[in-house]
Scaffold this active site. Structure first.
Site, short mmCIF file in Angstrom:
data_model
loop_
_atom_site.label_atom_id
_atom_site.label_comp_id
_atom_site.label_asym_id
_atom_site.label_seq_id
_atom_site.Cartn_x
_atom_site.Cartn_y
_atom_site.Cartn_z
N HIS A 173 1.74 4.68 -2.76
CA HIS A 173 1.92 6.12 -2.59
C HIS A 173 3.28 6.56 -3.12
CE1 HIS A 173 -1.65 7.08 -0.29
NE2 HIS A 173 -1.36 6.24 0.69
N HIS A 190 0.83 -1.21 0.00
CA HIS A 190 0.00 0.00 0.00
C HIS A 190 0.86 1.26 0.00
CE1 HIS A 190 -3.57 2.48 1.24
NE2 HIS A 190 -2.61 3.21 1.78
N GLU A 191 1.78 1.32 0.94
CA GLU A 191 2.59 2.54 1.04
C GLU A 191 3.50 2.72 -0.17
OE1 GLU A 191 1.99 4.83 3.09
OE2 GLU A 191 0.58 3.65 4.30
N HIS A 203 3.30 6.89 -6.78
CA HIS A 203 2.59 8.11 -7.17
C HIS A 203 3.54 9.30 -7.07
CE1 HIS A 203 -1.42 10.55 -6.67
NE2 HIS A 203 -0.87 10.74 -7.85
#
Length: 682
Positions: free
Chosen positions: A473, A469-470, A476
């Site tokens: 980020h 998940h991280e 991104h």
């Protein structure tokens, strides 16, 4: 302090402008901030002092060029405050909070600057600008208007006072939470009290105890959220009760770390600020500039999901109770995770705790997280042992594009420590901007318990999910390719920012990714195929609980921030208010506590998610729809990765995110995939 130059004020000398953390001391920060404030103030004054009519170049581009030093110092400092908040750093942060607030307001509320931006905005239809430049004009104009640039002098002064006080209060909230979380870490005298934990977990608890001068004992630190991963494994019911009780009481006791008066004042002042800006509530002010648009839209989604989620949770509770009856136990909140694993084992023949030997952290990182990104986007990630992070445990990696060109740096800070706040997060240390010629440097923080030296770090499946998940980020932040600093990295609407990270979770059980990283620590055998099948079969299992605890926290956030000024000014009993809010939406099951209670809801009261915690489920509508698209279009292919990178991740904040989604997907997102994923379709 020596007469040596302040390293924060020297021109960047390390690759990718990585800050020279090894030479930065806490006393360097405030002088650097003061110089950076003055520098940007002079740059903005130069814009407003011009006698020439406002143009895009002499106003908007000049504004984007301003504050380069402040941005660099800020990102360097705030990376450390969350991840290594020593007493010295906390003292700096407390002094800095009102200064930073005042500086931001001085620019955001500058009438002369707003007038020049408004002049450019009025002639926008006649200007020959590219799409990103046009959007820059629109965003600056809207953001300054929403910030109060159009208020009169007296109103601006009150707004500035409110913002400064709120900056102090949110800093205090986080400081109290960190201190009370450390104080409430649960001490166990005997390993028997921790029966059910693995050797690595026991080793970590013993190591933590030793670091606190408690040799021979065991200390279990608390996670940010209400539950704790160990609750699913501990066979001793009293140990489970102690752990959950400590978690739920954080910053809610009559002591120096009590956050109840702090959050009451935060809620009241946010409501006053919203009223000053012409909004009925803080939530209305925040959501006016998000994709949701209004509190009503958020409430509609949350209520739509709450009833079926609560019903599913009650069904799950009944299943747990049937097994607990054999033990003569009436299920309570601290029993849920433990008996959930029993039901999971009975229903799916699946023991998630037993999967840890297949999830060794280094292998998950390199052969899972990095490998998925390499396969999908063609990037290459290599460790840079010659570069230093802000703490000895921080690792630095260089990222290259498929063609070998440099992309940026990725830092990983995996382990928990007393100076690190709870939870997991990503932030940017340097942001990409063509205007400034900078490349991205991003960091992921997790809070994995560190075992004793020489002992491998074995992750839970939830921790594997967090790592993927991280890194979503991080991707991104690495991939966003923009001209203007205002749009760099993850600078998108708050209720869109979780979308890329949630999409990246899809690769965890993707066959060629899973087989590459899920290898037994001792035998190197892959995770058995029948176990993988059972993991897939159980994906919707316990989603009533998971959805309910999340929605409960989202509703508490909305309840606090949809109060009018009169309502927020009342003498609110925090516990009673929270209970009434949960009853209102039907999520008041005492066996299913909220993911975060108010006093330790850092996302909302010390982070950037006030009136915005709904963002995760809002973004998950897009995420679930995107996962369906990947499944329909061949999954893990470079073509799909390039499309997702360039049409969505690469946009950063330089355009309307929903327009970018339509460009990627070919239509608006549909909610049905989310309902099916969470078992709410019926």
């Amino acid at each position: 302090m020596t007469d040596a130059p302040n390293p924060l004020l020297s021109s960047p000398a390390l690759p990718y402008d990585l800050p020279p953390y090894g030479s930065i001391r806490s006393e360097h920060y405030l002088p650097a901030f003061r110089e950076a404030f003055a520098a940007q103030r002079a740059e903005v004054d130069a814009i407003t002092a011009q006698t020439e009519p406002a143009t895009f170049e002499n106003t908007l581009v000049a504004l984007e060029r301003s504050g380069e030093l402040l941005g660099r110092v800020s990102r360097t400092f705030y990376t450390v405050t969350g991840a290594d908040g020593t007493p010295e750093i906390q003292a700096v942060e407390e002094q800095l909070a009102p200064l930073m607030s005042a500086h931001r307001d001085a620019i955001q509320l500058d009438a002369a600057l707003f007038a020049r931006i408004a002049a450019v905005h009025e002639q926008l239809g006649d200007l020959d600008l590219d799409a990103e430049s046009r959007y820059l004009v629109e965003r600056h104009h809207r953001e300054m208007a929403l910030a109060g640039a159009g208020l009169d002098a007296a109103q601006k002064q009150r707004l500035t006072d409110l913002n400064q006080r709120l900056s102090v209060l949110t800093t205090t909230f986080e400081k109290n939470l960190l201190a009370d979380t450390n104080d409430l870490a649960v001490v166990f005298d005997d390993a028997a009290e921790l029966d059910g934990l693995g050797d690595g977990e026991l080793s970590a608890a013993a190591q933590t105890a030793t670091s606190r001068g408690l040799d021979g004992r065991y200390v279990v630190t608390l996670t940010l959220y209400t539950g704790h991963p160990y609750l699913s494994s501990l066979t001793n019911r009293e140990s489970r009760r102690r752990l959950l009780e400590a978690s739920r009481s954080r910053a809610a006791r009559d002591n120096a770390h009590d956050n109840r008066p702090v959050l009451r004042e935060i809620v009241r002042l946010r409501a006053e600020r919203a009223a000053l800006l012409g909004y009925p509530s803080h939530a209305a002010a925040v959501l006016a500039d998000q994709t949701a648009g209004s509190p009503d839209a958020v409430a509609s989604l949350l209520r739509r999901l709450a009833a079926p989620a609560a019903a599913n949770a009650r069904d799950e509770q009944a299943a747990l109770q049937r097994i607990a009856d054999a033990d003569g136990i009436r299920i309570e909140a601290h029993d849920w995770a433990f008996y959930t694993e029993k039901v999971r084992a009975e229903k799916y023949d699946l023991d998630r705790a037993a999967l840890r030997p297949w999830f060794e952290a280094e292998r998950v990182l390199r052969d899972g997280v990095f490998f998925a990104a390499e396969q999908l986007y063609g990037i290459r990630v290599t460790e840079r042992h010659d570069l230093q992070g802000y703490h000895p445990e921080v690792r630095v990696f260089e990222v290259h594009n498929a063609d070998g060109s440099e992309l940026g740096l990725f830092l990983l800070d995996l382990y928990t420590r007393d100076t690190k706040r709870g939870g997991a997060w990503m932030n940017s240390i340097v942001t990409q901007s063509a205007l400034r010629g900078t490349a991205p440097v991003v960091v992921n923080n997790l809070n994995v318990n560190k075992p004793a030296p020489g002992t491998p770090t074995l992750l839970t499946l939830d921790e594997v999910t967090t790592l993927f998940h991280e890194f979503g980020h991080a991707l991104h932040g690495l991939f966003a390719t923009v001209t203007y600093p205002h749009f760099a990295g993850t600078a998108v609407y708050r209720d869109f920012v979780e979308f890329p990270s949630q999409v990246n979770e899809m690769w965890i059980l993707w066959p060629e990714i899973l087989s590459n990283y899920a290898r037994h620590i001792d035998t190197d055998e892959p995770l058995p195929a029948d176990v993988v099948e059972r993991l897939h079969a159980s994906e919707a299992f316990n989603q009533g609980f998971a959805t309910s605890e999340y929605l409960a926290a989202s509703w508490i956030d909305q309840a606090c921030h949809t109060l009018s000024l009169d309502e927020a000014s009342a003498d609110i009993d925090v516990a009673a208010f929270q209970a009434a809010a949960l009853a209102d939406i039907g999520l008041d099951n005492p066996v299913v506590p909220t993911r975060y209670a108010s006093t330790y809801f850092a996302h909302v009261f010390s982070g950037g998610y006030s009136a915005g915690y709904y963002s995760y489920i809002w973004s998950e509508v897009l995420d679930a729809d995107t996962v369906e698209w990947f499944g329909e279009n061949g999954g893990l292919t470079r073509e799909n990765g390039d499309r997702f990178r360039h049409r969505l991740l690469g946009v950063g904040g330089s355009g309307d995110p929903l327009a970018a989604y339509r460009d990627f997907r070919g239509r608006d997102a549909e909610i049905q995939p989310l309902l099916e994923r969470r078992g709410l379709a019926g």
